[in-house]
Design an enzyme around this catalytic site. Structure first.
Site, mmCIF file in Angstrom:
data_model
loop_
_atom_site.group_PDB
_atom_site.id
_atom_site.type_symbol
_atom_site.label_atom_id
_atom_site.label_comp_id
_atom_site.label_asym_id
_atom_site.label_seq_id
_atom_site.Cartn_x
_atom_site.Cartn_y
_atom_site.Cartn_z
ATOM 1 N N LYS A 220 40.913 44.073 42.527
ATOM 2 C CA LYS A 220 39.563 44.479 42.132
ATOM 3 C C LYS A 220 38.955 45.244 43.302
ATOM 4 C CE LYS A 220 35.096 42.777 40.484
ATOM 5 N NZ LYS A 220 34.312 41.580 40.088
ATOM 6 N N LYS A 274 41.219 46.419 38.389
ATOM 7 C CA LYS A 274 39.855 46.816 38.041
ATOM 8 C C LYS A 274 39.282 47.661 39.167
ATOM 9 C CE LYS A 274 35.311 44.873 36.840
ATOM 10 N NZ LYS A 274 34.505 43.653 36.687
ATOM 11 N N SER A 300 32.538 49.494 32.951
ATOM 12 C CA SER A 300 31.305 50.004 32.352
ATOM 13 C C SER A 300 31.046 51.462 32.681
ATOM 14 C CB SER A 300 30.121 49.150 32.819
ATOM 15 O OG SER A 300 30.008 49.155 34.237
#
Length: 352
Positions: A220, A274, A300
């Site tokens: 991440k 991510k 997003s």
């Protein structure tokens, strides 16, 4: 120098004739043949996108009969539990196997330690129990991190301006346990603290949750693509500083493999990369190296970019969105968390 017949120039014996094409080259090989018809293209397609590949992230609100649009994510709403249940039931009917839950907590339950995360009656746990009762056939993926619960917006406990690792892990363990008790099928530690996968696995097993899976957010990155998400869970305005001391440097690739290896050694059942689109190379390296279930998060900011471009008439949203999701599959992802899951599943059903 006189001509030596013993050194006859065989390579140029027919200087006025074109050399024959190498075996396997044009025109003997025409790559367009297999693209000529829709049935051929389907038959030789290397990757396919189906509803089985999708995980739908949803945002939960306290209260009843409440829905709030997320302005930076057109088409996405925060939903109270009573409205979330039928929305998730629709996802299950469309063949989406799993939903990922994220709470939009009010300020009054937040504190510097993120204590509400370990409350067995918190918003996440209430939502999980309701969904397990009413939509039992869909998987529940629970976010394990403190940022929706801390008053400073960080994923861990903040002391003297620094995120403390081991003390944070203790709270994450308690958070994972209350979610497992509430019916969570996959806990997803997204915090990037060192050692948290092993600690959570040990605690789950010790408390009778041997069947609960762990999806480690192993790679991440400290990304600029998370902004709309932070708006959606009400953490963006709270965040002090940045998350670069625990999330990964976008410049690094080898480091991602070390993170994945460590999480697998500690007991992760699947791993996450991510964000998604800017990190397709990481997904491919992880899949090729470890051959384990590998998830990607179509975050997003990626979703919002497509929506904004489509709203301006700059691209066809449906086509671009499906192409984007297929790219995750091509890169090696086994499943994709995407806010477009419902839209994608409906389009895929129409296409048969």
């Amino acid at each position: 120098m006189p001509h030596d017949p013993a050194h006859h120039d065989d390579h140029h014996s027919h200087p006025h004739e074109p050399a024959p094409p190498p075996v396997g080259a044009y025109p003997r090989i025409r790559m367009r043949r297999n693209r000529a018809d829709a049935w051929t293209r389907r038959m030789v397609s290397e990757n396919r996108l189906t509803a089985d590949d999708l995980i739908w992230p949803v945002f939960i609100l306290p209260g009843e009969n409440r829905r709030e649009p997320v302005p930076s994510m057109p088409g996405v709403e925060r939903l109270s539990i009573d409205l979330l249940v039928p929305a998730v039931a629709e996802a299950a009917e469309l063949g989406i196997p799993c939903v990922a839950l994220f709470p939009a907590n009010p300020p009054e339950v937040k504190d510097p330690m993120g204590r509400e995360s370990a409350n067995p009656d918190n918003l996440m746990c209430r939502a999980m129990r309701a969904l397990k009762r009413q939509v039992p056939d869909i998987g529940l993926f629970g976010d394990v991190a403190l940022d929706p619960y801390t008053s400073h917006g960080h994923d861990g406990i903040l002391r003297d301006g620094r995120i403390v690792n081991d003390e944070t892990v203790e709270v994450l363990v308690r958070q994972a346990l209350v979610q497992a008790d509430a019916g969570c099928d996959i806990v997803g530690p997204s915090d990037m603290m060192d050692g948290r996968i092993g600690a959570i696995r040990e605690a789950l097993d010790a408390h009778g949750h041997q069947g609960v899976r762990i999806c480690a957010y192993s790679a991440k990155y400290a990304s600029a693509f998370y902004g709309p998400f932070r708006d959606a869970v009400n953490t963006g305005a709270l965040l002090t500083g940045d998350k670069k001391t625990y999330q990964m440097d976008p410049a690094n690739s080898d480091e991602a493999l070390r993170e994945v290896q460590l999480d697998l050694q500690e007991g992760a059942d699947m791993v996450m990369v991510k964000p998604g689109l800017p990190y397709l190379d990481i997904i491919r390296r992880v899949k090729d190296t470890f051959r384990v279930p590998t998830l990607a998060y179509n975050v997003s900011g990626e979703y919002a970019m497509l929506k904004a471009a489509a709203a301006n008439g700059w691209l066809n949203y449906d086509k671009a969105m499906l192409e984007m999701l297929l790219a995750f599959k091509r890169s090696g992802a086994d499943a994709v968390l995407t806010y477009a899951a419902i839209e994608a599943a409906k389009l895929l059903r129409q296409q048969g």
